[in-house]
Design a protein around this motif. Structure first.
Motif, PDB file in Angstrom:
ATOM      1  N   ALA A 219      -5.541 -18.733 -13.562  1.00 17.80           N
ATOM      2  CA  ALA A 219      -5.429 -17.377 -13.020  1.00 17.80           C
ATOM      3  C   ALA A 219      -6.173 -16.376 -13.898  1.00 17.80           C
TER       4      ALA A 219
ATOM      5  N   TRP B  53       0.172  -4.433   4.533  1.00 18.01           N
ATOM      6  CA  TRP B  53      -1.130  -4.274   3.898  1.00 18.01           C
ATOM      7  C   TRP B  53      -1.832  -3.011   4.377  1.00 18.01           C
TER       8      TRP B  53
ATOM      9  N   GLU C 115     -10.357  -5.193  -3.991  1.00 18.08           N
ATOM     10  CA  GLU C 115     -11.537  -5.136  -3.127  1.00 18.08           C
ATOM     11  C   GLU C 115     -11.409  -4.046  -2.070  1.00 18.08           C
TER      12      GLU C 115
ATOM     13  N   LEU D  35      -6.586  -9.382  -6.074  1.00 15.74           N
ATOM     14  CA  LEU D  35      -8.006  -9.215  -5.785  1.00 15.74           C
ATOM     15  C   LEU D  35      -8.218  -8.581  -4.415  1.00 15.74           C
ATOM     16  N   LYS D  36      -7.362  -8.903  -3.459  1.00 16.10           N
ATOM     17  CA  LYS D  36      -7.462  -8.293  -2.128  1.00 16.10           C
ATOM     18  C   LYS D  36      -7.284  -6.776  -2.217  1.00 16.10           C
TER      19      LYS D  36
ATOM     20  N   LEU E 299      -9.784 -16.730 -12.994  1.00 14.58           N
ATOM     21  CA  LEU E 299     -10.066 -16.153 -11.675  1.00 14.58           C
ATOM     22  C   LEU E 299     -10.179 -14.636 -11.767  1.00 14.58           C
ATOM     23  N   LEU E 300      -9.192 -13.991 -12.357  1.00 13.04           N
ATOM     24  CA  LEU E 300      -9.227 -12.537 -12.450  1.00 13.04           C
ATOM     25  C   LEU E 300     -10.283 -12.070 -13.443  1.00 13.04           C
TER      26      LEU E 300
ATOM     27  N   HIS F 287     -13.703 -11.462 -12.149  1.00 13.66           N
ATOM     28  CA  HIS F 287     -13.861 -10.210 -11.416  1.00 13.66           C
ATOM     29  C   HIS F 287     -13.620  -8.982 -12.311  1.00 13.66           C
TER      30      HIS F 287
ATOM     31  N   GLU G 237       0.696 -12.307  -6.763  1.00 11.74           N
ATOM     32  CA  GLU G 237      -0.124 -13.422  -7.245  1.00 11.74           C
ATOM     33  C   GLU G 237      -1.591 -12.980  -7.263  1.00 11.74           C
ATOM     34  N   PRO G 238      -2.480 -13.744  -7.917  1.00  7.56           N
ATOM     35  CA  PRO G 238      -3.838 -13.256  -8.171  1.00  7.56           C
ATOM     36  C   PRO G 238      -4.673 -12.954  -6.932  1.00  7.56           C
ATOM     37  N   HIS G 239      -4.540 -13.730  -5.866  1.00 11.42           N
ATOM     38  CA  HIS G 239      -5.368 -13.471  -4.688  1.00 11.42           C
ATOM     39  C   HIS G 239      -4.979 -12.155  -4.019  1.00 11.42           C
ATOM     40  N   GLY G 240      -3.687 -11.835  -4.025  1.00 13.34           N
ATOM     41  CA  GLY G 240      -3.257 -10.547  -3.505  1.00 13.34           C
ATOM     42  C   GLY G 240      -3.780  -9.403  -4.355  1.00 13.34           C
TER      43      GLY G 240
END
Length: 322
Positions: free
Chosen positions: A210, A143, A185, A181-182, A213-214, A217, A176-179
């Motif tokens: 999903a 990361w 951000e 968004l990370k 969620l996306l 944002h 995946e979606p949380h990655g």
């Protein structure tokens, strides 16, 4: 929304012939490969970048068939530990962004890339669990590498007023979606998703959840219309992390399928409706990778389903709510 097609399955024929065929089956937009894994058969970057005459000829050809370009595609690994391979992928991506700006195209579709697990490793390393602890350390290292690269790349995209649409893809850092968004951000709003549900289905991710969620944002920049079927007979025995070859269809836990052959028409109507709920009104770009049928038949069956799912008009007044 528009029904679109990523033209890679038609790469063996000239772009003119591909556009004629796609226009004939009711397609309104194309996504053109210009490097990386999609290749550049229909849009060689070097021939179009900074060349006004070539770009004008392309626009004239597109206008002839009333076709728009939804995105340029260059999927590769700019985070590869091999410096030569990383540099090549980086050049492809940066030049694709520049060419998209010159052509008036809103988005470039791509992968996040995947680094090695440490500074001395030679191959990319997809980390899927935090234990033993060296895997968590490797993930943190990856990361750090990704954010440093993507912060600069996102500034490049912002300077050209182009969105970078990352396909959430296993064997890449963002899968995946949380990655997604990370990474968004940590960079800027030019970084978002090329939302491809096919890779989410087999991971067990609820696709409409999903999208919500996306969408909350404003992080969906492009959409791949691509289906997947999980074959429980195999998945019950070996799970879905399947390294069986894609053409050994009977032995795989899942396969990419043409639209409607993994999930039915009602599901795709739900997908389209959810996209509209979150404000996405771009192309549904069909990506054909179904090994059980030909490219043309797969595209035609996908267009048939999506034609009945997409909305052709804007919402009217909710007179019943007044």
């Amino acid at each position: 929304m528009q029904v679109g097609v990523l033209t890679v399955p038609l790469a063996s024929e000239p772009l003119t012939d591909s556009l004629s065929y796609l226009d004939g089956i009711g397609v309104d937009a194309v996504e053109l490969g210009c490097g990386g894994y999609p290749g550049d058969d229909h849009l060689p970057r070097e021939e179009y970048l900074d060349d006004d005459a070539a770009q004008t000829a392309l626009h004239d050809l597109l206008d002839e068939y009333e076709m728009e370009v939804s995105a340029l595609a260059t999927h590769n690994n700019p985070l590869h530990p091999d410096e030569g391979r990383a540099a090549e992928a980086d050049t492809e991506l940066r030049e694709a962004i520049e060419l998209a700006d010159q052509l008036g195209v809103d988005a470039v579709t791509c992968f996040s890339g995947l680094p090695a697990g440490g500074p001395n490793d030679e191959v990319p390393n997809w980390v899927t669990a935090p234990w033993p602890s060296e895997h968590a350390d490797a993930h943190d290292y990856q990361w750090d590498v990704a954010v440093e690269y993507w912060a600069d790349l996102a500034d490049h995209a912002a300077a050209h007023d182009v969105d970078v649409a990352i396909e959430m893809h296993p064997n890449m850092l963002v899968y995946e979606p949380h990655g997604l968004l990370k990474l968004r951000e940590a960079t800027n709003e030019r970084v978002g998703a090329n939302f491809d549900p096919s890779h989410l289905y087999w991971q067990g991710i609820d696709v409409t959840a999903a999208i919500r969620l996306l969408g909350d944002h404003d992080a969906i920049h492009h959409f791949h219309a691509k289906d997947t079927k999980v074959y429980d007979e195999n998945a019950r025995e070996k799970g879905v992390l399947d390294t069986t070859g894609y053409t050994e269809e009977a032995d795989r836990s899942w396969l990419f399928r043409s639209i409607g052959y993994g999930h039915g028409e009602q599901h795709w109507k739900d997908v389209v409706s959810t996209l509209r709920m979150v404000g996405y009104d771009g192309a549904l770009s069909i990506e054909h990778e179904d090994s059980l049928t030909s490219a043309r038949e797969g595209l035609e069956k996908a267009v048939d389903v999506l034609d009945r799912a997409v909305f052709e008009t804007q919402p009217g007044d909710a007179y019943w709510a007044e």
